[in-house]
Design a protein around this motif. Structure first.
Motif, PDB file in Angstrom:
ATOM      1  N   GLN A 130       0.846  -1.182   0.000  1.00  0.00           N
ATOM      2  CA  GLN A 130       0.000   0.000   0.000  1.00  0.00           C
ATOM      3  C   GLN A 130       0.885   1.238   0.000  1.00  0.00           C
ATOM      4  N   ILE A 131       0.665   2.126  -0.971  1.00  0.00           N
ATOM      5  CA  ILE A 131       1.485   3.323  -1.152  1.00  0.00           C
ATOM      6  C   ILE A 131       0.601   4.542  -0.974  1.00  0.00           C
ATOM      7  N   SER A 132       1.031   5.472  -0.155  1.00  0.00           N
ATOM      8  CA  SER A 132       0.233   6.673   0.107  1.00  0.00           C
ATOM      9  C   SER A 132       0.511   7.752  -0.937  1.00  0.00           C
ATOM     10  N   GLU A 133       0.399   7.363  -2.210  1.00  0.00           N
ATOM     11  CA  GLU A 133       0.556   8.279  -3.332  1.00  0.00           C
ATOM     12  C   GLU A 133      -0.357   7.832  -4.451  1.00  0.00           C
ATOM     13  N   GLY A 134      -0.732   8.771  -5.324  1.00  0.00           N
ATOM     14  CA  GLY A 134      -1.571   8.442  -6.462  1.00  0.00           C
ATOM     15  C   GLY A 134      -0.863   7.563  -7.472  1.00  0.00           C
ATOM     16  N   PHE A 135      -1.606   7.126  -8.488  1.00  0.00           N
ATOM     17  CA  PHE A 135      -1.083   6.155  -9.454  1.00  0.00           C
ATOM     18  C   PHE A 135       0.171   6.634 -10.171  1.00  0.00           C
ATOM     19  N   GLU A 136       0.191   7.881 -10.646  1.00  0.00           N
ATOM     20  CA  GLU A 136       1.306   8.334 -11.479  1.00  0.00           C
ATOM     21  C   GLU A 136       2.637   8.216 -10.750  1.00  0.00           C
TER      22      GLU A 136
ATOM     23  N   SER B 110      -2.419   4.030  -3.599  1.00  0.00           N
ATOM     24  CA  SER B 110      -2.271   2.998  -4.628  1.00  0.00           C
ATOM     25  C   SER B 110      -1.912   1.683  -3.954  1.00  0.00           C
ATOM     26  N   THR B 111      -2.192   0.591  -4.647  1.00  0.00           N
ATOM     27  CA  THR B 111      -1.779  -0.729  -4.169  1.00  0.00           C
ATOM     28  C   THR B 111      -0.968  -1.425  -5.250  1.00  0.00           C
ATOM     29  N   VAL B 112      -0.032  -2.266  -4.809  1.00  0.00           N
ATOM     30  CA  VAL B 112       0.807  -3.038  -5.711  1.00  0.00           C
ATOM     31  C   VAL B 112       0.616  -4.507  -5.363  1.00  0.00           C
TER      32      VAL B 112
END
Length: 361
Positions: A253-259, A332-334
């Protein structure tokens, strides 16, 4: 020179080296290899035009990347102001954003690495990927009086026990090109208690080295030394990634938007030993395989053993898809998919998301 004199010289060199100061603020790479004969890139018009990789408004797949090069409008190659090149930062990662098409940057970037003491071993212009050979940073060697006086006569007696290689990846954007530089390192360690044999094993990537080469590349592209130092030192790292479990599947889980998440995950994959075979930015998918980062290929190393299933031998590289999915403007999620595109919940998937998360911190 007799044996006694030779040993006396060695003892003197060792003594003076122990008292010397390492020049850690300098970079002076020297490749141990010979320049390979690079094949001429294939006729890029013959590449398959699979609709799976068609991305409206410009893409970063092999096909659309090269199409973008051909169709990109001409931009000036000389910098008139610092606005032509800027550095972006997120966490410990940095990359360059340049308002020029990739076809005008490829040759200058290649020249940059060769001028920095490296050989180019991989050129995939259709994918925007360039990779150097393994080289040693000679600036880390002790600058003692013996080495300074005798120079090359005793050069072979010195070694840092470390090797570095760098991958450059270019991605076309509607306004120009993004350039990512990732570092991979190896170190020589003793493999026996008697310390009579050594092996090479991976060492952690060095974000500071990546930043320094990005800064130097900015200078190559026209930014002044003073401006590049100010830009490279701006900002502070912020932890933005963590491992979680969603519906039984391990994810990052990333605390940033997709780009921004897309860019950072691509750089993390480059750093941690995965080869990006293709990428579909519209679908948020990296198509990857794993290649152990071993210069002599005699030992699989830590990450090579990651895909060993009790047989004692490293299996053939496995293929995965790394899916980046935006969830609003700030999250975002990876996740990991297998080679067929199905969600992967195996222990390998857990290890992969942990490796990615650790690099994104």
């Amino acid at each position: 020179m007799n044996t006694i004199s030779r040993f006396a010289l060695l003892a003197l060199v060792a003594s003076l080296a122990a008292c010397s100061v390492l020049e850690t603020d300098k970079i002076d790479y020297k490749s141990a290899g010979k320049a390979p004969t690079l094949e001429v890139p294939p006729d890029l018009t013959q590449l398959s035009r699979d609709n799976r990789y068609a991305v409206p408004g410009g893409a970063v797949t092999a096909n659309s990347y090269q199409q973008g090069l051909a169709n990109a409008p001409g931009l000036p190659t000389a910098l008139t102001n610092i606005g032509d090149v800027r550095m972006e930062r997120s966490g410990s990662q940095r990359w360059l954003v340049i308002n020029r098409p990739a076809d005008q940057l490829w040759d200058p970037v290649k020249d940059f690495w060769q001028e920095s003491g490296f050989l180019i071993t991989t050129e995939q212009r259709n994918l925007g990927i360039m990779e150097t050979d393994w080289a040693e940073n000679r600036a880390k060697l002790p600058q003692d009086i013996i080495r300074g006086t005798l120079g090359k006569l005793v050069e072979s007696m010195y070694s840092t026990g470390e090797l570095d290689r760098f991958r450059t990846r270019m991605e076309r954007t509607p306004n120009g090109t993004e350039i990512f530089i990732s570092h991979r390192g190896m170190q020589e360690v003793y493999s026996s208690s008697r310390q009579d044999q050594t092996v090479w094993q991976p060492r952690p990537s060095d974000p500071e080295l990546e930043t320094e080469f990005l800064r130097r590349l900015m200078v190559k592209l026209g930014v002044s030394q003073e401006q590049s130092k100010v830009i490279a030192s701006a900002g502070a790292p912020v932890q933005t990634a963590r491992v979680a479990n969603v519906g039984g599947q391990p994810v990052v889980q990333i605390s940033e938007g997709f780009e921004r998440a897309w860019r950072r995950v691509g750089l993390a994959l480059d750093r941690t030993g995965f080869t990006v075979e293709d990428r579909d930015r519209a679908a948020g998918t990296y198509f990857v395989r794993y290649v152990p980062p071993n210069p002599n290929k005699s030992d699989p190393g830590f990450f090579g053993k990651l895909f060993t299933f009790g047989s004692g031998k490293t299996e053939a590289p496995l293929k995965f898809r790394i899916l980046v999915k935006g969830q609003g403007d700030a999250s975002s999620t990876v996740s990991v998919l297998d080679g067929n595109g199905a969600p992967d919940t195996s222990a390998n998937a857990q290890r992969i998301v942990q490796v990615i998360a650790d690099d994104l911190k």
